[in-house]
Design a protein around this motif. Structure first.
Motif, PDB file in Angstrom:
ATOM      1  N   SER A 122       4.519   1.745   7.377  1.00 48.68           N
ATOM      2  CA  SER A 122       3.077   2.063   7.648  1.00 48.68           C
ATOM      3  C   SER A 122       2.989   3.487   7.377  1.00 48.68           C
ATOM      4  O   SER A 122       1.888   4.044   7.527  1.00 48.68           O
ATOM      5  CB  SER A 122       2.604   1.365   8.970  1.00 48.68           C
ATOM      6  N   LEU A 123       4.126   4.281   7.463  1.00 52.01           N
ATOM      7  CA  LEU A 123       4.149   5.675   7.528  1.00 52.01           C
ATOM      8  C   LEU A 123       4.675   6.103   6.229  1.00 52.01           C
ATOM      9  O   LEU A 123       4.424   7.475   5.931  1.00 52.01           O
ATOM     10  CB  LEU A 123       5.249   6.293   8.553  1.00 52.01           C
ATOM     11  N   ALA A 124       4.975   5.440   5.156  1.00 55.99           N
ATOM     12  CA  ALA A 124       5.257   5.883   4.089  1.00 55.99           C
ATOM     13  C   ALA A 124       4.118   6.337   3.043  1.00 55.99           C
ATOM     14  O   ALA A 124       3.038   5.773   2.821  1.00 55.99           O
ATOM     15  CB  ALA A 124       6.001   4.678   3.170  1.00 55.99           C
ATOM     16  N   ASP A 125       4.396   7.666   2.469  1.00 59.77           N
ATOM     17  CA  ASP A 125       3.457   8.216   1.571  1.00 59.77           C
ATOM     18  C   ASP A 125       4.104   7.541   0.097  1.00 59.77           C
ATOM     19  O   ASP A 125       3.432   7.036  -0.753  1.00 59.77           O
ATOM     20  CB  ASP A 125       3.602   9.573   1.377  1.00 59.77           C
ATOM     21  N   THR A 126       5.148   7.511   0.076  1.00 54.77           N
ATOM     22  CA  THR A 126       6.234   6.886  -1.126  1.00 54.77           C
ATOM     23  C   THR A 126       7.191   5.685  -0.637  1.00 54.77           C
ATOM     24  O   THR A 126       7.831   5.989   0.139  1.00 54.77           O
ATOM     25  CB  THR A 126       7.114   7.918  -1.791  1.00 54.77           C
ATOM     26  N   LEU A 127       7.098   4.439  -1.083  1.00 57.38           N
ATOM     27  CA  LEU A 127       7.806   3.405  -0.721  1.00 57.38           C
ATOM     28  C   LEU A 127       8.714   3.069  -1.918  1.00 57.38           C
ATOM     29  O   LEU A 127       7.955   2.622  -3.134  1.00 57.38           O
ATOM     30  CB  LEU A 127       7.021   2.136  -0.191  1.00 57.38           C
ATOM     31  N   ILE A 128       9.885   3.132  -1.583  1.00 61.19           N
ATOM     32  CA  ILE A 128      10.949   2.831  -2.797  1.00 61.19           C
ATOM     33  C   ILE A 128      11.534   1.432  -2.301  1.00 61.19           C
ATOM     34  O   ILE A 128      12.068   1.365  -1.229  1.00 61.19           O
ATOM     35  CB  ILE A 128      12.086   3.676  -3.048  1.00 61.19           C
ATOM     36  N   THR A 129      11.505   0.468  -3.169  1.00 58.84           N
ATOM     37  CA  THR A 129      12.073  -0.892  -2.853  1.00 58.84           C
ATOM     38  C   THR A 129      13.142  -1.373  -3.803  1.00 58.84           C
ATOM     39  O   THR A 129      12.670  -1.523  -5.307  1.00 58.84           O
ATOM     40  CB  THR A 129      11.128  -1.906  -3.071  1.00 58.84           C
ATOM     41  N   PRO A 130      14.584  -0.889  -3.646  1.00 60.66           N
ATOM     42  CA  PRO A 130      15.338  -1.204  -4.632  1.00 60.66           C
ATOM     43  C   PRO A 130      15.645  -2.768  -4.641  1.00 60.66           C
ATOM     44  O   PRO A 130      15.389  -3.604  -3.882  1.00 60.66           O
ATOM     45  CB  PRO A 130      16.635  -0.627  -4.032  1.00 60.66           C
ATOM     46  N   VAL A 161       4.042  -5.202   3.454  1.00 65.05           N
ATOM     47  CA  VAL A 161       3.769  -3.809   2.766  1.00 65.05           C
ATOM     48  C   VAL A 161       1.970  -4.047   2.578  1.00 65.05           C
ATOM     49  O   VAL A 161       1.606  -2.922   2.676  1.00 65.05           O
ATOM     50  CB  VAL A 161       4.250  -3.754   1.163  1.00 65.05           C
ATOM     51  N   TRP A 162       1.355  -4.993   2.312  1.00 68.90           N
ATOM     52  CA  TRP A 162       0.131  -5.065   2.458  1.00 68.90           C
ATOM     53  C   TRP A 162      -0.396  -4.604   3.693  1.00 68.90           C
ATOM     54  O   TRP A 162      -1.359  -3.912   3.449  1.00 68.90           O
ATOM     55  CB  TRP A 162      -0.396  -6.386   1.752  1.00 68.90           C
ATOM     56  N   THR A 163       0.105  -5.343   4.625  1.00 70.76           N
ATOM     57  CA  THR A 163      -0.440  -4.969   6.014  1.00 70.76           C
ATOM     58  C   THR A 163      -0.421  -3.489   6.371  1.00 70.76           C
ATOM     59  O   THR A 163      -1.102  -2.691   6.867  1.00 70.76           O
ATOM     60  CB  THR A 163       0.292  -5.692   7.191  1.00 70.76           C
ATOM     61  N   ALA A 164       0.814  -2.755   5.850  1.00 67.87           N
ATOM     62  CA  ALA A 164       0.987  -1.341   6.044  1.00 67.87           C
ATOM     63  C   ALA A 164      -0.088  -0.575   5.301  1.00 67.87           C
ATOM     64  O   ALA A 164      -0.514   0.190   5.825  1.00 67.87           O
ATOM     65  CB  ALA A 164       2.539  -0.897   5.514  1.00 67.87           C
ATOM     66  N   ARG A 165      -0.463  -0.931   4.024  1.00 65.40           N
ATOM     67  CA  ARG A 165      -1.337  -0.387   3.269  1.00 65.40           C
ATOM     68  C   ARG A 165      -2.910  -0.390   4.112  1.00 65.40           C
ATOM     69  O   ARG A 165      -3.671   0.506   4.134  1.00 65.40           O
ATOM     70  CB  ARG A 165      -1.273  -0.990   1.945  1.00 65.40           C
ATOM     71  N   GLN A 170      -7.196   2.142   7.178  1.00 63.58           N
ATOM     72  CA  GLN A 170      -8.055   2.308   8.412  1.00 63.58           C
ATOM     73  C   GLN A 170      -7.846   3.682   9.093  1.00 63.58           C
ATOM     74  O   GLN A 170      -8.554   3.789   9.913  1.00 63.58           O
ATOM     75  CB  GLN A 170      -7.641   1.237   9.444  1.00 63.58           C
ATOM     76  N   ALA A 171      -6.676   4.159   9.039  1.00 64.67           N
ATOM     77  CA  ALA A 171      -6.483   5.423   9.861  1.00 64.67           C
ATOM     78  C   ALA A 171      -6.881   6.615   8.726  1.00 64.67           C
ATOM     79  O   ALA A 171      -6.695   7.834   9.236  1.00 64.67           O
ATOM     80  CB  ALA A 171      -5.010   5.805   9.885  1.00 64.67           C
ATOM     81  N   GLY A 172      -7.450   6.363   7.679  1.00 67.51           N
ATOM     82  CA  GLY A 172      -7.921   7.454   6.694  1.00 67.51           C
ATOM     83  C   GLY A 172      -6.777   8.127   6.028  1.00 67.51           C
ATOM     84  O   GLY A 172      -6.911   9.275   5.378  1.00 67.51           O
ATOM     85  N   LEU A 173      -5.409   7.455   5.820  1.00 71.35           N
ATOM     86  CA  LEU A 173      -4.439   8.110   5.012  1.00 71.35           C
ATOM     87  C   LEU A 173      -4.166   7.783   3.634  1.00 71.35           C
ATOM     88  O   LEU A 173      -5.034   6.767   3.438  1.00 71.35           O
ATOM     89  CB  LEU A 173      -3.225   7.559   5.801  1.00 71.35           C
ATOM     90  N   SER A 174      -3.628   8.478   2.807  1.00 74.60           N
ATOM     91  CA  SER A 174      -3.549   8.096   1.301  1.00 74.60           C
ATOM     92  C   SER A 174      -2.903   6.983   1.219  1.00 74.60           C
ATOM     93  O   SER A 174      -1.940   6.396   2.011  1.00 74.60           O
ATOM     94  CB  SER A 174      -2.695   9.301   0.705  1.00 74.60           C
ATOM     95  N   PRO A 175      -2.933   6.355   0.009  1.00 77.20           N
ATOM     96  CA  PRO A 175      -2.438   4.837  -0.109  1.00 77.20           C
ATOM     97  C   PRO A 175      -0.754   5.055  -0.258  1.00 77.20           C
ATOM     98  O   PRO A 175      -0.683   6.424  -0.711  1.00 77.20           O
ATOM     99  CB  PRO A 175      -3.004   4.567  -1.560  1.00 77.20           C
ATOM    100  N   ILE A 176      -0.287   4.081  -0.183  1.00 77.88           N
ATOM    101  CA  ILE A 176       1.485   4.156  -0.226  1.00 77.88           C
ATOM    102  C   ILE A 176       1.415   3.836  -1.574  1.00 77.88           C
ATOM    103  O   ILE A 176       1.084   3.078  -2.251  1.00 77.88           O
ATOM    104  CB  ILE A 176       1.840   2.975   0.607  1.00 77.88           C
ATOM    105  N   ASP A 177       2.164   4.848  -2.391  1.00 76.59           N
ATOM    106  CA  ASP A 177       2.814   4.714  -3.664  1.00 76.59           C
ATOM    107  C   ASP A 177       3.908   3.957  -3.760  1.00 76.59           C
ATOM    108  O   ASP A 177       5.039   4.461  -3.372  1.00 76.59           O
ATOM    109  CB  ASP A 177       2.901   6.158  -4.513  1.00 76.59           C
ATOM    110  N   TRP A 178       3.926   2.568  -4.235  1.00 75.59           N
ATOM    111  CA  TRP A 178       4.942   1.498  -3.747  1.00 75.59           C
ATOM    112  C   TRP A 178       5.832   1.432  -5.265  1.00 75.59           C
ATOM    113  O   TRP A 178       5.166   1.250  -6.216  1.00 75.59           O
ATOM    114  CB  TRP A 178       4.455   0.302  -3.610  1.00 75.59           C
ATOM    115  N   ILE A 179       7.128   1.849  -5.165  1.00 74.89           N
ATOM    116  CA  ILE A 179       7.940   1.700  -6.521  1.00 74.89           C
ATOM    117  C   ILE A 179       8.931   0.683  -6.283  1.00 74.89           C
ATOM    118  O   ILE A 179       9.823   0.751  -5.374  1.00 74.89           O
ATOM    119  CB  ILE A 179       8.237   3.199  -6.870  1.00 74.89           C
ATOM    120  N   VAL A 180       8.966  -0.170  -7.132  1.00 77.92           N
ATOM    121  CA  VAL A 180      10.072  -1.167  -7.251  1.00 77.92           C
ATOM    122  C   VAL A 180      11.243  -0.676  -8.262  1.00 77.92           C
ATOM    123  O   VAL A 180      10.918  -0.614  -9.488  1.00 77.92           O
ATOM    124  CB  VAL A 180       9.463  -2.667  -7.410  1.00 77.92           C
ATOM    125  N   VAL A 181      12.468  -0.481  -7.744  1.00 76.63           N
ATOM    126  CA  VAL A 181      13.543   0.051  -8.566  1.00 76.63           C
ATOM    127  C   VAL A 181      14.382  -0.909  -8.829  1.00 76.63           C
ATOM    128  O   VAL A 181      14.997  -1.712  -7.921  1.00 76.63           O
ATOM    129  CB  VAL A 181      14.153   1.238  -7.721  1.00 76.63           C
TER     130      VAL A 181
END
Length: 269
Positions: A122-130, A161-165, A170-181
């Motif tokens: 939920s804190l991720a600005d960028t999420l990397i999922t190998p 991840v959907w819940t984290a987004r 809700q907190a007014g933060l930028s969306p998570i940029d999710w990258i599957v590697v």
């Protein structure tokens, strides 16, 4: 404010710590201040890597750009307010200490569902999922039919991840940029690779992530780990001529860093 990169999935052996090591070190080598947290409180592969790196530098009398690794601080349970979770507070305290002095904070998550991992996502600005390039690992993201071509439903991890987004929105933060590697691409036959590519692209459109190629299986990664080194350090430790495999691995890392599109990052290696 530091940009938070979370490396996570809920399956071991997908290359999370290898990605964490190389992304964090690459950013440090490009002049960025990088903090590191390891939320796998049992294995601590990422934390061990940085500790080995520091030990190697001390023994060799050299300096290498290195992430600022911080173990999670202990919290006195007596200081918790009713309803507060001690793991939440440990992670919050670590980020609060690193954030003022870092451009990036990289958080390596365990290969299982834990409270710490859930909060970190939920804190991720960028999420990397190998992800290993196989349908065994694809199951981490979604359930498919027996052909592997029809997606039946997102997995528990994708729903997390959907819940984290939603929490970030809700907190007014930028969306998570999710990258599957996609790691270990070279180990798969062409038919399976095409099926995997088609399934991942279809799922990416459905649940909203980008894709990037990761690392092939290479002996060099295992050989360098005991000294806490990455392939970007080879010339600094006396390797004058890189072999073809090392050059290819370096190019894979360059392409991965470019694909992440991190703010203020221009690849210069």
């Amino acid at each position: 404010m530091a940009h938070i990169i979370v490396v996570g999935n809920e399956k071991g052996g997908a290359g999370k710590s290898t990605v964490s090591m190389h992304v964090a070190t690459a950013l440090a080598r490009m002049g960025h201040k990088v903090g590191g947290l390891d939320l796998d409180l049992r294995q601590q592969t990422f934390g061990s890597y940085i500790e080995k790196r520091v030990s190697f530098m001390e023994g060799a009398g050299i300096h290498l750009p290195t992430p600022d690794y911080m173990p999670l601080p202990n919290i006195d349970k007596a200081t918790l307010q009713p309803g507060e979770n001690i793991y939440d507070q440990r992670l919050t305290a670590a980020i609060a200490e690193l954030e003022p002095k870092c451009d990036f904070i990289l958080i390596d998550c365990p290969g299982s569902h834990t409270r710490l991992s859930q909060v970190a996502h939920s804190l991720a600005d960028t999420l990397i999922t190998p992800l290993n390039d196989s349908f065994v690992d694809f199951d981490l993201l979604a359930k498919t039919d027996e052909t592997g071509q029809k997606i039946l439903k997102p997995s528990v991890y994708s729903e997390m991840v959907w819940t984290a987004r939603q929490l970030r929105a809700q907190a007014g933060l930028s969306p998570i940029d999710w990258i599957v590697v996609r790691n270990r691409l070279g180990a798969q036959n062409m038919v399976n690779k095409k099926k995997m590519a088609a399934a991942i692209e279809k799922l990416a459109e459905r649940i909203g992530f980008r894709t990037a190629d990761g690392f092939n299986e290479r002996v060099i990664f295992r050989e360098l780990f005991p000294r806490g080194l990455t392939l970007l350090d080879l010339r600094d430790v006396g390797v004058g001529q890189l072999n073809i495999s090392n050059v290819a691995a370096r190019q894979e890392l360059r392409e991965l860093i470019n694909a992440l599109k991190l703010p203020g990052v221009e690849v210069n290696f």
